[in-house]
Design a protein around this motif. Structure first.
Motif, PDB file in Angstrom:
ATOM      1  N   ARG A  60     -47.048  84.868 167.124  1.00  0.00           N
ATOM      2  CA  ARG A  60     -45.860  85.549 166.057  1.00  0.00           C
ATOM      3  C   ARG A  60     -44.562  84.809 166.789  1.00  0.00           C
ATOM      4  O   ARG A  60     -44.760  83.859 167.852  1.00  0.00           O
ATOM      5  N   VAL A  61     -43.700  84.775 165.949  1.00  0.00           N
ATOM      6  CA  VAL A  61     -42.256  83.999 166.225  1.00  0.00           C
ATOM      7  C   VAL A  61     -41.648  85.091 167.072  1.00  0.00           C
ATOM      8  O   VAL A  61     -41.080  86.186 166.822  1.00  0.00           O
ATOM      9  N   GLU A  62     -40.857  84.457 168.203  1.00  0.00           N
ATOM     10  CA  GLU A  62     -40.129  85.240 168.968  1.00  0.00           C
ATOM     11  C   GLU A  62     -39.003  84.473 169.686  1.00  0.00           C
ATOM     12  O   GLU A  62     -39.040  83.719 170.336  1.00  0.00           O
ATOM     13  N   GLY A  63     -37.833  84.085 168.762  1.00  0.00           N
ATOM     14  CA  GLY A  63     -36.860  83.369 169.081  1.00  0.00           C
ATOM     15  C   GLY A  63     -37.339  81.872 169.020  1.00  0.00           C
ATOM     16  O   GLY A  63     -37.995  81.604 167.931  1.00  0.00           O
ATOM     17  N   THR A  64     -37.258  81.016 170.160  1.00  0.00           N
ATOM     18  CA  THR A  64     -37.773  79.783 169.952  1.00  0.00           C
ATOM     19  C   THR A  64     -39.074  79.794 170.403  1.00  0.00           C
ATOM     20  O   THR A  64     -39.832  78.870 170.205  1.00  0.00           O
ATOM     21  N   LYS A  65     -39.624  80.958 170.775  1.00  0.00           N
ATOM     22  CA  LYS A  65     -41.128  80.859 171.445  1.00  0.00           C
ATOM     23  C   LYS A  65     -42.227  81.273 170.386  1.00  0.00           C
ATOM     24  O   LYS A  65     -41.824  82.012 169.278  1.00  0.00           O
ATOM     25  N   ARG A  66     -43.234  80.880 170.493  1.00  0.00           N
ATOM     26  CA  ARG A  66     -44.504  81.307 169.628  1.00  0.00           C
ATOM     27  C   ARG A  66     -45.577  81.906 170.578  1.00  0.00           C
ATOM     28  O   ARG A  66     -46.513  81.085 170.632  1.00  0.00           O
ATOM     29  N   PRO A  67     -45.664  83.196 171.049  1.00  0.00           N
ATOM     30  CA  PRO A  67     -46.457  83.627 171.810  1.00  0.00           C
ATOM     31  C   PRO A  67     -47.870  83.727 171.113  1.00  0.00           C
ATOM     32  O   PRO A  67     -47.834  84.140 169.793  1.00  0.00           O
TER      33      PRO A  67
END
Lengths: 107, 107
Positions: A60-67
């Motif tokens: 999933r997209v979480e700001g600049t992160k892709r957990p």
DNA sequence: CAGTTATATAACTGTATCTTTATATAGCTG
DNA sequence: CAGCTATATAAAGATACAGTTATATAACTG
């Protein structure tokens, strides 16, 4: 490429299996996943793409992160296919001629 | 190469999975296994070598023939490894925060 | 024993895979 | 907005893999 092709070949790589083992402990970002490996970040990104393509993980997209986290679909598919082999193996085990042949082969 | 590497990459090929499916019906010789495929005999021999190397089949000698049959070892090994993923997946499924995150991701 | 059958091995080709470096994108932060 | 952080993509190289043809081996068969 069948989905089983994608799934099994995704699992054929030890780095990818290690990533999945890590994700079994819970969600993780790309950087977190890359950290234990002696490998560049792009290499890990690619492995993740393969795992995602095989349906083994979702992101999933979480700001600049892709957990990333484990996804159940591919595991179910494998289980189903392996079921066929398991069934055949236990059926063979029960057949007398097979048991005898196995004994002969062992000598 | 770990044994899981060998096993999963053996299963990643559709021809080899078809061979295993055929062997689930019972023992077969190389020629019998080759027959349904649009492929030369050496190609099948190679696939069988890969399957044997992965512990998915065994062969015995019977005159000039080499009948093949399913072997249980590799399937058990896979099951064991997949167990880790299955367990993690069902644990995640039960965790509320994961369920909520999944719902948010869906929107 | 000659010929055929069942299978394996070798050499080669084309394609896929893993990894790297270099670079791009997009969000965050001062 | 400048610069840093998190991630993705592209190009390139090395290695591995699936298939082919050609050939070897070894057991059956007449």
């Amino acid at each position: 490429m069948s989905n089983l092709d994608a799934t099994f070949s995704a699992l054929a790589d030890p780095t990818r299996r290690a990533i999945l083992a890590r994700l079994a402990l819970g969600e993780a970002t790309v950087m977190e996943l890359a950290e234990p490996f002696d490998m560049t970040q792009p290499a890990i990104s690619r492995h993740l793409k393969v795992l995602e393509g095989a349906g083994l993980i979702t992101r999933r997209v979480e700001g600049t992160k892709r957990p990333c986290r484990l996804a159940p679909a591919a595991v179910n598919e494998i289980d189903q296919w392996l079921g066929m082999l398991r069934k055949a193996l236990s059926a063979n085990y029960d057949r007398l001629d097979d048991v005898l042949a196995a004994m002969k082969a062992e000598k």
